[in-house]
Design a protein around this motif. Structure first.
Motif, mmCIF file in Angstrom:
data_model
loop_
_atom_site.group_PDB
_atom_site.id
_atom_site.type_symbol
_atom_site.label_atom_id
_atom_site.label_comp_id
_atom_site.label_asym_id
_atom_site.label_seq_id
_atom_site.Cartn_x
_atom_site.Cartn_y
_atom_site.Cartn_z
ATOM 1 N N THR A 1 2.509 12.524 -1.330
ATOM 2 C CA THR A 1 2.280 13.031 0.032
ATOM 3 C C THR A 1 1.722 11.916 0.904
ATOM 4 N N SER A 2 2.292 11.765 2.097
ATOM 5 C CA SER A 2 1.704 10.889 3.112
ATOM 6 C C SER A 2 1.251 11.795 4.245
ATOM 7 N N GLY A 3 -0.026 11.689 4.607
ATOM 8 C CA GLY A 3 -0.550 12.584 5.642
ATOM 9 C C GLY A 3 -1.504 11.850 6.559
ATOM 10 N N SER B 1 9.283 8.331 -4.703
ATOM 11 C CA SER B 1 8.530 9.404 -4.036
ATOM 12 C C SER B 1 7.515 8.797 -3.066
ATOM 13 N N ASP B 2 6.851 7.709 -3.487
ATOM 14 C CA ASP B 2 5.826 7.102 -2.639
ATOM 15 C C ASP B 2 6.444 6.407 -1.420
ATOM 16 N N ALA B 3 7.477 5.600 -1.652
ATOM 17 C CA ALA B 3 8.105 4.867 -0.543
ATOM 18 C C ALA B 3 8.684 5.851 0.478
ATOM 19 N N LEU B 4 9.357 6.889 -0.016
ATOM 20 C CA LEU B 4 10.011 7.817 0.915
ATOM 21 C C LEU B 4 9.010 8.698 1.656
ATOM 22 N N SER B 5 7.852 8.974 1.040
ATOM 23 C CA SER B 5 6.884 9.807 1.780
ATOM 24 C C SER B 5 6.383 9.032 2.999
ATOM 25 N N THR B 6 6.135 7.727 2.832
ATOM 26 C CA THR B 6 5.687 6.919 3.971
ATOM 27 C C THR B 6 6.822 6.801 5.002
ATOM 28 N N ALA B 7 8.021 6.480 4.521
ATOM 29 C CA ALA B 7 9.163 6.307 5.432
ATOM 30 C C ALA B 7 9.425 7.594 6.222
ATOM 31 N N GLY C 1 0.808 -1.232 0.000
ATOM 32 C CA GLY C 1 0.000 0.000 0.000
ATOM 33 C C GLY C 1 0.836 1.274 0.000
ATOM 34 N N ALA C 2 2.038 1.203 0.554
ATOM 35 C CA ALA C 2 2.863 2.411 0.662
ATOM 36 C C ALA C 2 3.602 2.745 -0.632
ATOM 37 N N VAL C 3 3.612 1.812 -1.587
ATOM 38 C CA VAL C 3 4.352 2.065 -2.839
ATOM 39 C C VAL C 3 3.515 1.883 -4.117
HETATM 40 MG MG MG Z 1 3.822 6.087 0.231
#
Ligand code: MG
Ligand code: AMP
Length: 343
Positions: free
Chosen positions: A247-249, A291-297, A177-179
């Motif tokens: 963006t992860s929020g 971008s997706d993996a690092l926003s969650t991390a 889900g995070a990527v």
């Molecule tokens: Mg993500």
């Protein structure tokens, strides 16, 4: 004289031929749903590719990434957890999983796709308007013991990825889900590059791809959501060409129970929603997966360590703190401008 007419005819003919290929691109738009989120497309091209883009996202979801769709590669991998034999992987999945493991190592486990069972305990995938204030809600706060037992079975270091296969221990489930949305952006980018597309901006939930240019050559403007004010923005990124913004929020997906808000970004160290002092992180780079993996991390790590991770990967990052203040990498400053306060 005849020579002159021949020449004139030839010039007109050439002009006609070159003009043939020059119908100007049209603006195609589409809003739909896939991957459990909203997909918004704006494409400048001579033909409408929006259906093709949607099909590409849905195929990725159902054939590869969704842990809920029976028959997807990740569903099958999770179904084989606990078995002695290695589960063979497609080259694409092998690449995704090894990149995920690298992010886990570099984030000291703040990013960890092996927490699928913990995500399942919270029932995050079905959160939408759920709260214990709502009598129809089926939300149940997981018990502490249940959480610690499930968490003990997770951990990226327990995965074995070798010989183009994977071994997943008993009691563990993988969750991409995070990527997933970032991987979708990379696939869409490859599709747009193969087609005759002048420019596009496509958002897959919290991840956005900009590509090429608009007919009037003006830059892309990407709003960054205000965590305090749904629908409002704290500012805008001004971008040109190919960029991925994720963006992860804590406001994106949450549930309320007895007056407490629980969001969907889990700290693998505790099994509870991460409390790292921030409300959102936005990452800007050229690659969707990253971008997706690092926003969650970075969300789980918080501002200080998240900033270090972003710098290590050479991406731009913007953090919105709990008090609403903002901090960002130096490079982000040239893209970001604050929204004007409302009068
Ligand atoms: Mg993500
Ligand atoms: P995103 O919105 O990209 O930050 O991804 C959030 C989703 O990733 C959640 O809904 C979970 O499915 C999953 N997830 C939550 N916490 C983590 C974590 N620490 N590491 C990896 N995946 C996570």
């Amino acid at each position: 004289m005849t020579k002159f007419f021949y020449r004139l005819f030839f010039i007109c003919f050439v002009l006609f031929l070159t003009g043939c290929g020059r119908t100007s691109p049209r603006h195609y738009t589409d809003t739909d749903t896939a991957m459990g989120t909203v997909i918004i497309q704006q494409i400048y091209a001579k033909e409408d590719f929006t259906d093709e883009v949607l099909t590409c996202i849905r195929r990725l979801e159902t054939e590869s990434l969704s842990k809920r769709v029976e028959g997807s590669e990740i569903f099958d991998i999770n179904g084989e957890a606990g078995k002695e034999a290695e589960i063979p992987l497609t080259p694409e999945m092998e690449e995704v999983l090894s990149r995920c493991l690298e992010i886990s190592e570099n984030s000291e486990g703040a990013f960890d796709i092996t927490i699928g069972e913990v995500v399942g305990l919270w029932d995050i995938d079905s959160w939408a308007g759920m709260s214990t204030d709502n009598p129809d809600s089926s939300f149940r706060l997981p018990a502490q013991t249940e959480l610690s037992e499930t968490l003990a079975l997770a951990g990226y270091e327990k995965l074995t990825l070798e010989n183009h296969g994977i071994r997943v221990p008993e009691g563990m489930a993988l969750d991409l889900g995070a990527v997933g949305k970032g991987i979708a952006l990379d696939e869409i980018l490859a599709l747009l590059q193969e087609r005759e597309v002048m420019g596009a901006v496509i958002s897959v939930g919290g991840s956005i791809l900009t590509y090429g240019e608009k007919p009037d050559k003006s830059p892309w403007k990407i709003a960054i959501a205000d965590p305090e004010n749904q629908g409002g923005s704290i500012g805008v990124l001004t971008l040109t060409g190919q960029c991925c913004v994720s963006t992860s929020g804590d406001y994106e997906r949450y549930v309320e129970a007895d007056g407490v808000r629980y969001h969907h970004l889990i700290d693998p160290a505790t099994g509870y929603p991460a409390q790292s002092g921030i409300r959102s992180v936005t990452i800007l780079t050229k690659n969707g997966f990253l971008s997706d993996a690092l926003s969650t991390a970075c969300f789980v790590l918080g501002e200080e360590k998240g900033m270090e991770l972003a710098e290590r990967y050479g991406v731009e990052a913007l953090f919105v703190r709990e008090d609403g203040s903002i901090s960002m990498t130096e490079g982000m400053q040239s893209y970001f401008s604050l929204s004007k306060p409302e009068k």
